[in-house]
Design a protein around this motif. Structure first.
Motif, PDB file in Angstrom:
ATOM      1  N   LEU A 112     -55.265 -54.884 -31.475  1.00 26.81           N
ATOM      2  CA  LEU A 112     -54.707 -55.886 -31.836  1.00 26.81           C
ATOM      3  C   LEU A 112     -53.191 -56.211 -31.492  1.00 26.81           C
ATOM      4  O   LEU A 112     -52.543 -55.181 -31.646  1.00 26.81           O
ATOM      5  CB  LEU A 112     -55.067 -56.315 -33.402  1.00 26.81           C
ATOM      6  CG  LEU A 112     -56.442 -56.163 -34.120  1.00 26.81           C
ATOM      7  CD1 LEU A 112     -56.384 -56.307 -35.380  1.00 26.81           C
ATOM      8  CD2 LEU A 112     -57.232 -56.895 -33.182  1.00 26.81           C
ATOM      9  N   THR A 113     -52.589 -57.374 -30.948  1.00 22.40           N
ATOM     10  CA  THR A 113     -51.419 -57.518 -30.938  1.00 22.40           C
ATOM     11  C   THR A 113     -50.623 -58.866 -31.299  1.00 22.40           C
ATOM     12  O   THR A 113     -51.505 -59.884 -31.219  1.00 22.40           O
ATOM     13  CB  THR A 113     -50.941 -57.609 -29.142  1.00 22.40           C
ATOM     14  OG1 THR A 113     -49.399 -57.550 -29.129  1.00 22.40           O
ATOM     15  CG2 THR A 113     -51.840 -58.471 -28.569  1.00 22.40           C
ATOM     16  N   PHE A 114     -49.801 -59.187 -31.939  1.00 22.34           N
ATOM     17  CA  PHE A 114     -49.261 -60.147 -32.731  1.00 22.34           C
ATOM     18  C   PHE A 114     -48.200 -60.758 -31.935  1.00 22.34           C
ATOM     19  O   PHE A 114     -47.194 -60.062 -31.289  1.00 22.34           O
ATOM     20  CB  PHE A 114     -49.163 -59.753 -34.387  1.00 22.34           C
ATOM     21  CG  PHE A 114     -50.132 -59.250 -34.831  1.00 22.34           C
ATOM     22  CD1 PHE A 114     -51.008 -59.935 -35.688  1.00 22.34           C
ATOM     23  CD2 PHE A 114     -50.534 -57.896 -35.057  1.00 22.34           C
ATOM     24  CE1 PHE A 114     -52.064 -59.517 -36.386  1.00 22.34           C
ATOM     25  CE2 PHE A 114     -51.459 -57.437 -35.881  1.00 22.34           C
ATOM     26  CZ  PHE A 114     -52.274 -58.031 -36.408  1.00 22.34           C
ATOM     27  N   PHE A 115     -48.183 -61.995 -32.181  1.00 17.20           N
ATOM     28  CA  PHE A 115     -47.166 -62.807 -31.619  1.00 17.20           C
ATOM     29  C   PHE A 115     -46.681 -63.883 -32.418  1.00 17.20           C
ATOM     30  O   PHE A 115     -47.544 -64.433 -33.144  1.00 17.20           O
ATOM     31  CB  PHE A 115     -47.235 -63.223 -30.078  1.00 17.20           C
ATOM     32  CG  PHE A 115     -48.204 -64.340 -29.859  1.00 17.20           C
ATOM     33  CD1 PHE A 115     -48.011 -65.582 -29.890  1.00 17.20           C
ATOM     34  CD2 PHE A 115     -49.688 -64.073 -30.382  1.00 17.20           C
ATOM     35  CE1 PHE A 115     -48.859 -66.705 -29.506  1.00 17.20           C
ATOM     36  CE2 PHE A 115     -50.824 -65.076 -30.000  1.00 17.20           C
ATOM     37  CZ  PHE A 115     -50.183 -66.321 -29.785  1.00 17.20           C
ATOM     38  N   ILE A 120     -56.782 -58.368 -28.351  1.00 16.45           N
ATOM     39  CA  ILE A 120     -56.882 -59.468 -28.648  1.00 16.45           C
ATOM     40  C   ILE A 120     -55.238 -60.030 -29.342  1.00 16.45           C
ATOM     41  O   ILE A 120     -54.708 -59.247 -30.127  1.00 16.45           O
ATOM     42  CB  ILE A 120     -57.895 -59.716 -30.049  1.00 16.45           C
ATOM     43  CG1 ILE A 120     -59.319 -59.450 -29.466  1.00 16.45           C
ATOM     44  CG2 ILE A 120     -57.927 -61.166 -30.635  1.00 16.45           C
ATOM     45  CD1 ILE A 120     -60.448 -59.376 -30.688  1.00 16.45           C
ATOM     46  N   ALA A 121     -54.788 -61.113 -28.907  1.00 16.23           N
ATOM     47  CA  ALA A 121     -53.524 -61.596 -29.291  1.00 16.23           C
ATOM     48  C   ALA A 121     -54.059 -62.536 -30.511  1.00 16.23           C
ATOM     49  O   ALA A 121     -54.525 -63.643 -30.309  1.00 16.23           O
ATOM     50  CB  ALA A 121     -53.080 -62.124 -28.055  1.00 16.23           C
ATOM     51  N   ILE A 122     -52.881 -62.344 -31.702  1.00 15.03           N
ATOM     52  CA  ILE A 122     -53.199 -63.220 -32.774  1.00 15.03           C
ATOM     53  C   ILE A 122     -51.998 -63.779 -33.223  1.00 15.03           C
ATOM     54  O   ILE A 122     -50.932 -62.841 -33.246  1.00 15.03           O
ATOM     55  CB  ILE A 122     -53.514 -62.058 -34.096  1.00 15.03           C
ATOM     56  CG1 ILE A 122     -54.912 -61.546 -33.502  1.00 15.03           C
ATOM     57  CG2 ILE A 122     -54.030 -62.876 -35.090  1.00 15.03           C
ATOM     58  CD1 ILE A 122     -55.339 -60.339 -34.490  1.00 15.03           C
ATOM     59  N   ALA A 123     -51.666 -64.797 -33.411  1.00 10.35           N
ATOM     60  CA  ALA A 123     -50.469 -65.730 -33.702  1.00 10.35           C
ATOM     61  C   ALA A 123     -50.153 -65.257 -35.217  1.00 10.35           C
ATOM     62  O   ALA A 123     -51.242 -65.428 -36.010  1.00 10.35           O
ATOM     63  CB  ALA A 123     -50.763 -67.256 -33.526  1.00 10.35           C
ATOM     64  N   LEU A 154     -47.493 -65.969 -24.980  1.00  8.75           N
ATOM     65  CA  LEU A 154     -48.869 -65.351 -25.426  1.00  8.75           C
ATOM     66  C   LEU A 154     -48.940 -63.992 -24.654  1.00  8.75           C
ATOM     67  O   LEU A 154     -48.725 -63.742 -23.456  1.00  8.75           O
ATOM     68  CB  LEU A 154     -49.926 -66.126 -24.525  1.00  8.75           C
ATOM     69  CG  LEU A 154     -51.426 -65.823 -24.859  1.00  8.75           C
ATOM     70  CD1 LEU A 154     -51.713 -65.778 -26.239  1.00  8.75           C
ATOM     71  CD2 LEU A 154     -52.304 -66.572 -23.960  1.00  8.75           C
ATOM     72  N   PRO A 155     -49.136 -62.973 -25.465  1.00  8.96           N
ATOM     73  CA  PRO A 155     -49.413 -61.496 -24.807  1.00  8.96           C
ATOM     74  C   PRO A 155     -50.471 -61.441 -23.889  1.00  8.96           C
ATOM     75  O   PRO A 155     -51.456 -62.270 -23.714  1.00  8.96           O
ATOM     76  CB  PRO A 155     -49.740 -60.692 -25.916  1.00  8.96           C
ATOM     77  CG  PRO A 155     -49.078 -61.454 -27.253  1.00  8.96           C
ATOM     78  CD  PRO A 155     -49.330 -62.802 -26.904  1.00  8.96           C
TER      79      PRO A 155
END
Length: 435
Positions: A266-269, A240-243, A277-278
């Motif tokens: 979880l991966t953040f950007f 899940i990519a989270i801003a 967007l990852p």
């Protein structure tokens, strides 16, 4: 039933604006500096105060709300905190007895002793009457003592202390310190990351608290450990990519904790930093302040295309409040300037100077019913029919929820632990489209 004990206090006040947030953060900072591990909780669905407390204590600050979170969720978090920490601090919301549920309800339900913070800058002997009322209005609420805030002098502090009736514990007095005040704007305090000298401000108050009885640990409180079934890893293998940046900073720590417990990676950007967007199975645009960063977001046509391709591929995207404002076609700021947004949904959001919505709500989605809250100053103008309409606690109509493929967008801030299975379904790309 297993029990765990830990010193604990719930900070409350006669009204908002009495200084609870600053003092809770200062006490957390004081004891953390002394080598203790401090866990802070915040009553109510607040995103800003917890950021201050996380900085002061060095660990995430969770939210307590009997209606949104539920008693079992709060009880489990208190028991875990008692096991892992040397001190538990809880910041109340509004006045001690205000709201349903109130801070007093939390204190009574979980046996948390109340420390009343009273803004004493415009009173003397009346301080004793206010303290007496807070201590005795509801006898079942455990009461620890009172702290006089924004005191003018040592003589003033002496008058306040002398006015206290017998049986009410004096926890000290703090002078007015403009240099330690916390700046705010339309949604409350500034986010912690935007206050450059936050540590110095909190340290000033922590130094002042070092000369009060609060420098010592309060008596321990015993918390029951509830029985809990293991959380099934329903999102195992999902990314899940989270801003997360100044435009998207309203995230319950409990939501991240649950997604991890569900097995998600979880991966953040940062959209503001220019991050793409990852590579991900699902994405989340949380709430925040897109209106303050509209030109920078409008320039992210590359991210808009990536999000559109993500949704067109049938992958889930949750857009909450500020995130929702970003996925409509336009955003009109407080100066009347129109900014192009990501354009995934038809319509626009328009900022206003007055509060447009505030309060706890729940929404029944095809995935299940989730609880949360709304708090915003903008309105949404869209020709799209909503998938669902949230309900307020009194039964009135709440926020609409829009759905396009696996894109779910609303002003509604979801508290994921209120329904872990529904949360997993929201983020699982294998789930069928519900529209």
């Amino acid at each position: 039933m297993t029990e765990r004990s830990c010193p604990a206090l719930l900070f409350a006040a006669p009204a908002s604006g009495s200084g609870k947030t600053s003092l809770v953060a200062a006490l957390a900072r004081l004891h953390t500096r002394q080598g203790r591990r401090v866990k802070v909780f915040k009553c109510g669905p607040d995103f800003l105060d917890p950021q201050i407390h996380a900085m002061a204590s060095g660990q995430p600050c969770d939210n307590f709300d009997l209606w949104i979170c539920g008693e079992d969720d709060i009880r489990a978090r208190l028991a875990q905190a008692a096991q892992d920490n040397d001190l538990i601090l809880v910041e109340g919301v509004m006045g001690l007895f205000d709201g349903t549920p109130s801070s007093a309800d939390i204190a009574e339900r979980f046996g948390l002793p109340v420390l009343a913070v009273i803004d004493a800058r415009a009173m003397a002997q009346t301080f004793g009457a206010v303290a007496f009322g807070l201590a005795h209005f509801r006898p079942a609420v455990p009461f620890h003592g009172v702290l006089a805030n924004r005191v003018g002098s040592a003589h003033h502090a002496g008058l306040l202390r002398a006015a206290l009736p017998d049986g009410i514990h004096w926890c000290g007095a703090l002078p007015r310190q403009d240099a330690a005040s916390l700046p705010s704007r339309h949604l409350g305090l500034l986010p912690a990351a935007e206050i450059d000298d936050l540590t110095a401000r909190i340290d000033l108050l922590a130094d002042a608290l070092a000369d009060t009885p609060l420098a010592e640990l309060p008596p321990p409180v015993t918390f029951a450990v509830p029985d809990q079934a293991p959380q099934p890893a329903l999102l195992q293998g999902r990314r899940i990519a989270i801003a997360r940046d100044a435009a998207y900073c309203f995230i319950y720590p409990a939501n991240l904790e649950l997604l991890t417990a569900l097995g998600a990676e979880l991966t953040f950007f940062s959209p503001l930093a220019g991050d793409a967007l990852p590579d991900c199975d699902a994405a989340w645009l949380p709430g925040g302040y897109p209106e303050l960063h509209a030109p920078a977001l409008a320039a992210r046509t590359d991210l808009a295309a990536q999000l559109r391709a993500h949704v067109d591929a049938g992958k889930p995207l949750l857009a909450e409040c500020g995130g929702m404002m970003s996925v409509f076609e336009r955003l009109v700021d407080l100066d009347g300037q129109t900014h192009a947004m990501f354009g995934l949904l038809a319509g626009q959001t328009v900022m206003g100077k007055r509060l447009a919505a505030l309060g706890s709500q729940e929404v029944a989605l095809p995935e299940g019913t989730l609880r949360g809250h709304a708090f915003h100053h903008s309105r949404c103008d869209s020709p799209l029919p909503p998938l669902a309409q949230a309900q307020k606690t009194d039964g009135r109509v709440g926020e609409p929820v829009w759905r396009q493929r696996r894109l779910t967008a609303s002003y509604f801030h979801f508290y994921f632990p209120s329904n872990p299975e529904a949360t997993a379904s929201l983020f699982d790309p294998a789930m069928p489209v519900a529209s």
